[in-house]
Write an enzyme that holds these catalytic residues in place. Structure first.
Site, PDB file in Angstrom:
ATOM      1  N   ASP A   1      45.829  47.637  39.772  1.00 22.09           N
ATOM      2  CA  ASP A   1      45.021  47.290  38.788  1.00 22.09           C
ATOM      3  C   ASP A   1      43.503  48.156  38.947  1.00 22.09           C
ATOM      4  OD1 ASP A   1      43.297  46.389  36.708  1.00 22.09           O
ATOM      5  OD2 ASP A   1      43.657  44.286  37.039  1.00 22.09           O
ATOM      6  N   SER A   2      42.714  47.555  39.749  1.00 21.64           N
ATOM      7  CA  SER A   2      41.305  48.243  40.084  1.00 21.64           C
ATOM      8  C   SER A   2      41.603  49.194  40.945  1.00 21.64           C
ATOM      9  CB  SER A   2      40.365  47.289  40.432  1.00 21.64           C
ATOM     10  OG  SER A   2      40.740  46.899  41.669  1.00 21.64           O
ATOM     11  N   GLY A   3      42.668  49.170  41.890  1.00 21.45           N
ATOM     12  CA  GLY A   3      43.079  50.299  43.021  1.00 21.45           C
ATOM     13  C   GLY A   3      42.346  50.156  44.262  1.00 21.45           C
TER      14      GLY A   3
ATOM     15  N   HIS B   1      55.238  39.412  39.356  1.00 17.01           N
ATOM     16  CA  HIS B   1      54.198  39.385  40.415  1.00 17.01           C
ATOM     17  C   HIS B   1      54.384  38.185  41.344  1.00 17.01           C
ATOM     18  CE1 HIS B   1      50.290  39.820  42.240  1.00 17.01           C
ATOM     19  NE2 HIS B   1      50.042  38.234  42.026  1.00 17.01           N
TER      20      HIS B   1
ATOM     21  N   ASP C   1      49.173  43.162  51.633  1.00 19.19           N
ATOM     22  CA  ASP C   1      48.833  41.741  51.949  1.00 19.19           C
ATOM     23  C   ASP C   1      50.114  41.174  52.038  1.00 19.19           C
ATOM     24  OD1 ASP C   1      50.300  41.012  49.417  1.00 19.19           O
ATOM     25  OD2 ASP C   1      48.479  41.685  48.238  1.00 19.19           O
TER      26      ASP C   1
ATOM     27  N   LYS D   1      44.604  40.838  54.630  1.00 17.49           N
ATOM     28  CA  LYS D   1      43.511  41.193  53.900  1.00 17.49           C
ATOM     29  C   LYS D   1      43.023  39.709  53.408  1.00 17.49           C
ATOM     30  CE  LYS D   1      44.643  41.384  49.637  1.00 17.49           C
ATOM     31  NZ  LYS D   1      45.112  41.993  48.274  1.00 17.49           N
TER      32      LYS D   1
ATOM     33  N   ASP E   1      53.426  48.112  46.435  1.00 17.21           N
ATOM     34  CA  ASP E   1      52.923  46.835  45.710  1.00 17.21           C
ATOM     35  C   ASP E   1      53.231  46.557  44.352  1.00 17.21           C
ATOM     36  OD1 ASP E   1      51.158  44.586  45.629  1.00 17.21           O
ATOM     37  OD2 ASP E   1      49.304  45.841  45.644  1.00 17.21           O
TER      38      ASP E   1
ATOM     39  N   ARG F   1      49.995  37.320  36.900  1.00 13.74           N
ATOM     40  CA  ARG F   1      48.905  36.809  37.961  1.00 13.74           C
ATOM     41  C   ARG F   1      48.413  35.484  37.727  1.00 13.74           C
ATOM     42  NH1 ARG F   1      45.631  42.375  38.299  1.00 13.74           N
ATOM     43  NH2 ARG F   1      46.559  42.393  35.903  1.00 13.74           N
TER      44      ARG F   1
END
Length: 308
Positions: free
Chosen positions: A220-222, A127, A167, A190, A216, A93
């Protein structure tokens, strides 16, 4: 052809070996008392075409160093060709300068792998595809779309689904899956006010009365998937199921997903399944796909034809 399994995901490495009907290379991968990493390859690898299986997931730095040291040990053991099999490529990322005086860490990792002695890279759903250009050695980027397409075909009624990109950056990935399953495409517009936070702005496409398949590369965080599910259901979707190649699931991500309006989240085993056993979380194995790619590389056959 030989397979060396480091410590980051021995379960996946063993599944790959089972698919290829091979036994993994015997090696001692451990740490000294001061946490320095030590790798000793116990089998003879002179002249071997060897594949090192090591995703660089958390703890990212430890697993990356383990991979680099393992490659160096094989190079000094006179392996003929060393392919780093990195199902989850950490630091991916950080693929561009996000601001003044910031690093491009993905390029740094590419340099480290090359200097350590890797002759080839095999990875899954980078990614950003342009990361392949960070390497001066051959790099194969596999796609999880065929795995997801088969799973979706087993779970959902054809004609009642729409594939949704969470996104704009994921449109190519979502379109690839939509074409495979013969479904229309929708896009979430987004805005991300800061790292780790996302705010849904709009839904582009028809989702009313449909089962939405969110796709996706990394969860990660959701937060992105949970916010997207809310937006889709508020616009008339009957259910939202998510598919992600890499289940990073850091912090409270699993609890957030369990409490969300998502019906399910399906991830591959590119990252060791040390957590993530809630009722909404499902796994599909990437071992057959990676194993077949390894076999084709070793036999000098086409890898891209896997996705034709």
């Amino acid at each position: 052809m030989m397979i060396l399994a480091c410590n980051a995901n021995r379960t996946l490495a063993n599944r790959i070996c089972d698919h290829l009907k091979l036994s993994p290379v015997k090696a001692d991968v451990r740490r000294f008392a001061d946490a320095e990493i030590y790798v000793e390859v116990l089998d003879n690898v002179r002249g071997a075409d060897i594949f090192v299986v090591q995703p660089t997931a958390a703890p990212t730095n430890d697993h990356l160093m383990e991979l680099l040291i393992g490659i160096d040990a094989l190079r000094r053991g006179s392996a003929r060709r060393i392919t780093a099999v990195i199902p989850y490529f950490g630091y991916a990322r950080q693929d561009r300068k996000s601001g003044p005086r910031t690093p491009i860490s993905a390029k740094l990792v590419a340099n480290l792998l090359t200097i350590a002695g890797a002759n080839r890279i095999l990875t899954l759903d980078l990614h950003a595809g342009q990361i392949q250009g960070f390497f001066d050695i051959p790099t194969d980027n596999l796609f999880a779309a065929p795995l997801f397409a088969r799973d979706i075909a087993d779970r959902f009624v054809p004609g009642n689904t729409v594939v949704v990109s969470p996104d704009i950056g994921g449109v190519v990935r979502a379109r690839l899956l939509a074409q495979r399953i013969g479904a229309p495409l929708a896009i979430i517009d987004k805005r991300r006010p800061q790292a780790g936070l996302s705010e849904v702005m709009n839904v582009i496409g028809e989702v009313e009365g449909k089962v939405c398949i969110l796709v996706d590369d990394i969860v990660d965080s959701g937060g992105t998937l949970c916010n997207a599910a809310d937006a889709l259901l508020d616009r008339g979707a009957t259910a939202v199921c998510a598919y992600a190649s890499h289940g990073v699931l850091s912090g409270a991500a699993e609890n957030r997903i369990e409490a969300s309006r998502l019906t399910s989240l399906t991830v591959t085993d590119s990252i060791e399944e040390t957590n993530g056993h809630g009722p909404k979380l499902r796994h599909v194995s990437a071992a057959p796909l990676i194993g077949e790619a390894i076999l084709r590389i070793s036999e000098q056959r086409s890898v891209s034809s896997l996705f034709a």
